[in-house]
Scaffold this motif. Sequence first.
Motif, PDB file in Angstrom:
ATOM      1  N   LEU A 420       0.778  -1.208  -0.044  1.00 45.10           N
ATOM      2  CA  LEU A 420      -0.173  -0.017   0.064  1.00 45.10           C
ATOM      3  C   LEU A 420       0.855   1.248   0.078  1.00 45.10           C
ATOM      4  N   GLY A 421       2.039   1.107   0.641  1.00 48.21           N
ATOM      5  CA  GLY A 421       2.829   2.429   0.883  1.00 48.21           C
ATOM      6  C   GLY A 421       3.523   2.751  -0.455  1.00 48.21           C
ATOM      7  N   ALA A 422       3.925   1.935  -1.288  1.00 50.10           N
ATOM      8  CA  ALA A 422       4.436   2.480  -2.304  1.00 50.10           C
ATOM      9  C   ALA A 422       3.479   2.641  -3.398  1.00 50.10           C
ATOM     10  N   ALA A 423       2.527   2.286  -3.379  1.00 51.49           N
ATOM     11  CA  ALA A 423       1.120   2.522  -4.200  1.00 51.49           C
ATOM     12  C   ALA A 423       0.699   3.949  -3.900  1.00 51.49           C
ATOM     13  N   LEU A 424       0.586   4.444  -2.444  1.00 47.59           N
ATOM     14  CA  LEU A 424       0.468   5.619  -2.074  1.00 47.59           C
ATOM     15  C   LEU A 424       1.245   6.956  -2.283  1.00 47.59           C
ATOM     16  N   LEU A 425       2.883   6.448  -2.598  1.00 46.70           N
ATOM     17  CA  LEU A 425       3.545   7.562  -3.122  1.00 46.70           C
ATOM     18  C   LEU A 425       3.309   7.686  -4.515  1.00 46.70           C
ATOM     19  N   ALA A 426       3.203   6.481  -5.074  1.00 44.36           N
ATOM     20  CA  ALA A 426       2.840   6.704  -6.638  1.00 44.36           C
ATOM     21  C   ALA A 426       1.828   7.723  -7.024  1.00 44.36           C
ATOM     22  N   GLN A 427       0.689   7.389  -6.307  1.00 44.68           N
ATOM     23  CA  GLN A 427      -0.519   8.367  -6.507  1.00 44.68           C
ATOM     24  C   GLN A 427      -0.247   9.730  -5.916  1.00 44.68           C
ATOM     25  N   MET A 428       0.553   9.860  -5.195  1.00 44.77           N
ATOM     26  CA  MET A 428       0.883  11.353  -4.564  1.00 44.77           C
ATOM     27  C   MET A 428       1.686  11.927  -5.610  1.00 44.77           C
ATOM     28  N   ALA A 429       2.595  11.366  -6.374  1.00 44.47           N
ATOM     29  CA  ALA A 429       3.598  11.764  -7.424  1.00 44.47           C
ATOM     30  C   ALA A 429       2.516  12.055  -8.572  1.00 44.47           C
ATOM     31  N   LEU A 430       1.273  11.423  -8.892  1.00 49.58           N
ATOM     32  CA  LEU A 430       0.563  11.606  -9.840  1.00 49.58           C
ATOM     33  C   LEU A 430      -0.681  12.577  -9.773  1.00 49.58           C
ATOM     34  N   GLY A 431      -0.641  13.357  -8.182  1.00 43.64           N
ATOM     35  CA  GLY A 431      -1.672  14.242  -8.095  1.00 43.64           C
ATOM     36  C   GLY A 431      -2.883  13.668  -7.408  1.00 43.64           C
ATOM     37  N   TYR A 432      -2.927  12.197  -6.974  1.00 40.27           N
ATOM     38  CA  TYR A 432      -4.249  11.829  -6.590  1.00 40.27           C
ATOM     39  C   TYR A 432      -4.478  12.512  -5.246  1.00 40.27           C
ATOM     40  N   TRP A 433      -3.413  12.573  -4.407  1.00 39.41           N
ATOM     41  CA  TRP A 433      -3.775  13.194  -3.047  1.00 39.41           C
ATOM     42  C   TRP A 433      -3.257  14.675  -3.105  1.00 39.41           C
ATOM     43  N   SER A 434      -4.014  15.423  -2.358  1.00 42.27           N
ATOM     44  CA  SER A 434      -3.620  16.781  -2.117  1.00 42.27           C
ATOM     45  C   SER A 434      -2.639  17.049  -1.175  1.00 42.27           C
ATOM     46  N   ASN A 435      -2.486  16.306  -0.043  1.00 44.05           N
ATOM     47  CA  ASN A 435      -1.528  16.574   1.076  1.00 44.05           C
ATOM     48  C   ASN A 435      -1.513  15.393   1.827  1.00 44.05           C
ATOM     49  N   TRP A 436      -0.540  15.159   2.851  1.00 42.54           N
ATOM     50  CA  TRP A 436      -0.500  14.137   3.658  1.00 42.54           C
ATOM     51  C   TRP A 436      -1.599  14.064   4.537  1.00 42.54           C
ATOM     52  N   GLU A 437      -2.369  15.050   5.118  1.00 42.85           N
ATOM     53  CA  GLU A 437      -3.240  15.243   6.142  1.00 42.85           C
ATOM     54  C   GLU A 437      -4.376  14.367   5.422  1.00 42.85           C
ATOM     55  N   GLU A 438      -4.686  14.682   4.101  1.00 49.93           N
ATOM     56  CA  GLU A 438      -5.639  13.949   3.582  1.00 49.93           C
ATOM     57  C   GLU A 438      -5.471  12.346   3.320  1.00 49.93           C
ATOM     58  N   MET A 439      -4.255  12.028   3.171  1.00 50.86           N
ATOM     59  CA  MET A 439      -3.893  10.466   3.163  1.00 50.86           C
ATOM     60  C   MET A 439      -3.937   9.958   4.635  1.00 50.86           C
ATOM     61  N   ALA A 440      -3.431  10.712   5.423  1.00 49.30           N
ATOM     62  CA  ALA A 440      -3.725   9.951   6.688  1.00 49.30           C
ATOM     63  C   ALA A 440      -5.230   9.807   7.327  1.00 49.30           C
ATOM     64  N   ALA A 441      -5.992  10.746   6.743  1.00 46.74           N
ATOM     65  CA  ALA A 441      -7.423  10.540   7.279  1.00 46.74           C
ATOM     66  C   ALA A 441      -8.092   9.279   6.409  1.00 46.74           C
ATOM     67  N   SER A 442      -7.450   8.653   5.350  1.00 49.42           N
ATOM     68  CA  SER A 442      -8.058   7.640   4.825  1.00 49.42           C
ATOM     69  C   SER A 442      -7.736   6.383   5.531  1.00 49.42           C
ATOM     70  N   TRP A 443      -7.285   6.255   6.577  1.00 52.20           N
ATOM     71  CA  TRP A 443      -6.659   5.254   7.324  1.00 52.20           C
ATOM     72  C   TRP A 443      -7.965   4.310   7.850  1.00 52.20           C
ATOM     73  N   SER A 444      -8.126   3.131   7.746  1.00 59.37           N
ATOM     74  CA  SER A 444      -9.427   2.416   8.248  1.00 59.37           C
ATOM     75  C   SER A 444      -8.689   1.097   8.351  1.00 59.37           C
ATOM     76  N   PRO A 445      -8.362   0.776   9.642  1.00 57.49           N
ATOM     77  CA  PRO A 445      -8.046  -0.639  10.259  1.00 57.49           C
ATOM     78  C   PRO A 445      -9.266  -1.502  10.035  1.00 57.49           C
ATOM     79  N   ARG A 446      -8.699  -2.827   9.634  1.00 62.95           N
ATOM     80  CA  ARG A 446      -9.669  -4.089   9.683  1.00 62.95           C
ATOM     81  C   ARG A 446     -10.218  -4.604  10.943  1.00 62.95           C
ATOM     82  N   ALA A 447      -9.557  -4.102  12.095  1.00 61.12           N
ATOM     83  CA  ALA A 447      -9.892  -4.535  13.328  1.00 61.12           C
ATOM     84  C   ALA A 447      -9.153  -3.680  14.398  1.00 61.12           C
ATOM     85  N   VAL A 448      -9.645  -3.389  15.676  1.00 61.98           N
ATOM     86  CA  VAL A 448      -8.790  -2.697  16.564  1.00 61.98           C
ATOM     87  C   VAL A 448      -8.854  -3.614  17.777  1.00 61.98           C
ATOM     88  N   ILE A 449      -7.576  -4.207  18.404  1.00 60.42           N
ATOM     89  CA  ILE A 449      -7.697  -4.771  19.679  1.00 60.42           C
ATOM     90  C   ILE A 449      -7.352  -4.063  20.590  1.00 60.42           C
TER      91      ILE A 449
END
Length: 479
Positions: A420-449
């Motif tokens: 996922l991380g390498a893909a997110l960097l590529a998306q950042m390079a191509l303008g998919y993300w406007s900033n790091w805060e937007e990327m951070a807000a997209s976190w969705s864990p599959r479970a919280v223990i």
Amino acid sequence: MNICVIDVGTSSIRAAITDGQQIICFRQTSTPPMMPEPGLVEFDAQKMAAISLQTASEAIAEAGGVEAVAVTNQRGATVMWDRQTSDPVGPGLSWQDLRTVGDCLRLKDEGLELSPSEAATKVAYLLNQHDSDRTRNLCFGTVDSWIVWCLSQGANHVIDPSNASMSGLTAPDGSSWSTNIAAQLGVPMGCLPKIVDSTAVVGRATALPGAPPIAGIIGDQQSSLIGQRCVLEGLAKLTFGTGAFLDVCASETRPIPQKRSDAGLFAIVAWQHQGAITWGTEAMMITAGSNINWLTQDMGLLTSASEAAEMASSVDDTGGVVYVPALYGLGTPYWDFGARGALLGITGGTKAAHVVRAVLEGVAHRSADLLNAAETDNPYSIESIRVDGGMSQNPVFTQILADTLERPVELCPVPEGTTLGAALLAQMALGYWSNWEEMAASWSPRAVIEPHSTVDRARWLEAIQRATRWYPELSDLGL
């Protein structure tokens, strides 16, 4: 925005198509390293490149095309090749290779601290073996450099700062090569790759169908940090592979000025975007998942790693057994290469299930060691921790981990956050993300223990002292 991620690990090569949230299709080929003699760990760089291109081509064909290709990789491994022919001059040297331990000790006496897991002394070794008079036109690369070279069919000789900073050859600010270190090791500056942004579009992958742009180059642990959206200051992740790595996102200022902190942490370049470096810190456990392999392949207590959860859950506790996971020594905070694994408290009533559960608890205790070190040498209170890697799929272990860390454990939505991380960097390079805060807000864990019981850390700390300095001559190496 679908990205093809080539993930070159120590023992396998994976190609995945991902949108940064889920895996759309996946290919994997086992590529265990070669060990011609004890302490020597090598790989076939030509074979590595061929498998990388093949798996990526197959994945892209299945997906029907991608917007970019990204690369994430084992760090510190070293390849040397001829610039004109693209032929490697010898075997690639794994980050695990120890043939330059003596060189590291000699250089330490000369005031230069390097580890055999870094690329620096491996580069010097390969040059001395294959270009002793420094007249050949050779290229050095870590695995990312080599794969990008092959993807671009020799058009791009580059490296990103997350990999460059793990080579031992960079200046303290991480942005450039150190001419002084290169000169001391006899490494010509002309053989070093160009340092580019982790998010840079560096060229086109003309060796792949459709020649997609190459964007998103990152070392594996930094990629996992980004993949789990730990892109804001103070966020932390813990990855369980062969070893385990706890990484914390820091700031644009190097957090640890020296080579290693008093608590055993390293400063790492997390990534570089638009010329600005974001730093992090890293704590390391030498053996994590390898302890499960030991139970399976060497001890025969499990027929497969997937049995660990069921067997461990068949007993309420370890029956007083304590396990110290130090099969090859201890990393953070002890850094004792002479320590060895220990199994204490065995009685006539000890069952295999007690031992298996003790191994899971031992890895969790070592994780707490890493977390304590991270909080000692960082100005952050880590309120929860994000977790990926093979052992994160074991529900018994993740509950033990939450109890031992005494804080919530958030599980990555896919087993390996590196993809996922390498893909997110590529998306950042191509303008998919406007900033790091937007990327951070997209976190969705599959479970919280959540933690629900306490553990006996005092007993553990007593046990680990018994495991240290088992081979004092190795403990005194001080690397």
